[in-house]
Design a protein around this motif. Structure first.
Motif, mmCIF file in Angstrom:
data_model
loop_
_atom_site.group_PDB
_atom_site.id
_atom_site.type_symbol
_atom_site.label_atom_id
_atom_site.label_comp_id
_atom_site.label_asym_id
_atom_site.label_seq_id
_atom_site.Cartn_x
_atom_site.Cartn_y
_atom_site.Cartn_z
ATOM 1 N N GLY A 92 0.856 -1.103 -0.067
ATOM 2 C CA GLY A 92 -0.127 -0.060 0.161
ATOM 3 C C GLY A 92 0.717 1.361 -0.077
ATOM 4 N N SER A 93 0.455 2.309 0.617
ATOM 5 C CA SER A 93 0.957 3.510 0.714
ATOM 6 C C SER A 93 2.204 3.477 1.810
ATOM 7 C CB SER A 93 0.036 4.684 0.984
ATOM 8 O OG SER A 93 0.743 6.031 1.595
ATOM 9 N N ALA A 94 3.134 3.859 1.561
ATOM 10 C CA ALA A 94 4.429 3.376 2.605
ATOM 11 C C ALA A 94 4.012 3.990 3.993
ATOM 12 C CB ALA A 94 5.826 4.268 2.179
ATOM 13 N N TYR A 95 3.812 5.281 4.133
ATOM 14 C CA TYR A 95 3.757 6.075 5.480
ATOM 15 C C TYR A 95 2.240 5.382 5.971
ATOM 16 C CZ TYR A 95 -0.188 9.274 4.698
ATOM 17 O OH TYR A 95 -1.440 10.002 4.200
ATOM 18 N N GLN A 96 1.391 4.818 5.263
ATOM 19 C CA GLN A 96 -0.082 4.437 6.004
ATOM 20 C C GLN A 96 0.281 3.182 6.421
ATOM 21 O OE1 GLN A 96 -2.831 5.096 2.854
ATOM 22 N NE2 GLN A 96 -3.453 6.924 3.779
ATOM 23 N N GLU A 97 1.015 2.347 5.693
ATOM 24 C CA GLU A 97 1.437 0.825 5.855
ATOM 25 C C GLU A 97 2.265 0.889 7.140
ATOM 26 O OE1 GLU A 97 -0.352 -1.684 5.141
ATOM 27 O OE2 GLU A 97 -1.530 -0.288 4.210
ATOM 28 N N LEU A 124 13.118 16.099 5.206
ATOM 29 C CA LEU A 124 12.959 14.834 5.320
ATOM 30 C C LEU A 124 12.316 14.332 4.035
ATOM 31 C CD1 LEU A 124 11.174 14.846 8.677
ATOM 32 C CD2 LEU A 124 13.328 13.680 8.256
ATOM 33 N N GLY A 125 12.520 12.968 3.663
ATOM 34 C CA GLY A 125 11.756 12.617 2.498
ATOM 35 C C GLY A 125 10.349 12.714 2.905
ATOM 36 N N PRO A 126 9.508 12.317 1.964
ATOM 37 C CA PRO A 126 8.022 12.669 1.875
ATOM 38 C C PRO A 126 7.382 11.592 2.786
ATOM 39 C CG PRO A 126 8.587 11.968 -0.205
ATOM 40 C CD PRO A 126 9.819 12.176 0.281
ATOM 41 N N ASN A 127 7.735 10.389 2.749
ATOM 42 C CA ASN A 127 7.507 9.286 3.647
ATOM 43 C C ASN A 127 7.663 9.390 5.067
ATOM 44 O OD1 ASN A 127 5.595 7.572 2.087
ATOM 45 N ND2 ASN A 127 7.638 7.013 1.054
ATOM 46 N N ALA A 128 9.114 9.716 5.363
ATOM 47 C CA ALA A 128 9.472 10.188 6.707
ATOM 48 C C ALA A 128 8.704 11.088 7.179
ATOM 49 C CB ALA A 128 10.883 10.195 6.898
#
Length: 143
Positions: A92-97, A124-128
Motif C-alpha cells: 500500500g502507501s508507505a507511510y500509511q502501512e 525529510l523525505g516525504p514518507n518519513a
C-alpha cells in the motif's frame, strides 16, 4: 521503557538502510525490546497499471521482499539477531502501512531513514515526514 521498536526500510535498497537497521537494533537492545522490520510494496490493485502484470506478480514480489528483509537483517545484524526479528512485508502507501504496522505490533518507537529529500521537503523525505507528522508514538529519524 520501550517494549517494541518498528524499523521501516526499503528492501530494494539495502545499502541505504543498513544504518537505519543498525540504529533500530541498538535502540531496541537498550530496553531488550522486540524489533520488527517492515518494508512496503506499492499496491497496483485494480488500477490501470495492474493489467500489465501477471496475476502472480504481487505474490512473487512479496516473497522476494520477505527474503530481502531477512537477508538485510542477517548481513547487518548477524544470523542470531536476525532470527529474533519479526520481518513484515506490507502493501500500500508507505507511510500509511508503516503507521498501521506500528499500531498492530504495539510499537512504542518507529525508526525510519530520512532518504534523499527533494528541495520542497527540505529536511525529510516525504514518507518519513508523513510518518513523523501522523504517528502517535515517537519516531527516530536516521540521517
Amino acid at each position: 521503557m520501550t517494549r517494541s521498536v518498528l524499523c521501516a526500510v526499503d528492501a530494494g535498497k539495502p545499502e541505504s538502510d543498513a544504518e537505519v537497521l543498525r540504529q533500530a537494533a541498538r535502540l531496541a537492545d537498550l530496553d531488550d525490546a522486540q524489533l520488527d522490520v517492515v518494508t512496503v510494496l506499492p499496491d497496483f490493485g485494480e488500477s490501470f497499471v495492474s493489467q500489465f502484470f501477471e496475476p502472480q506478480h504481487h505474490e512473487h514480489a512479496i516473497q522476494q521482499a520477505q527474503q530481502a528483509l531477512e537477508d538485510l537483517s542477517k548481513s547487518v545484524l548477524g544470523e542470531g539477531r536476525s532470527a529474533k526479528i519479526r520481518h513484515v512485508v506490507a502493501t500500500g502507501s508507505a507511510y500509511q502501512e508503516i503507521l498501521k504496522t506500528a499500531q498492530s505490533a504495539g510499537s512504542d518507537l518507529i525508526v525510519i531513514g530520512a532518504h534523499r529529500p527533494d528541495l520542497k521537503d527540505y529536511l525529510l523525505g516525504p514518507n518519513a515526514a508523513r510518518v513523523v507528522r501522523h504517528s502517535t508514538v515517537s519516531v527516530y529519524v536516521v540521517r
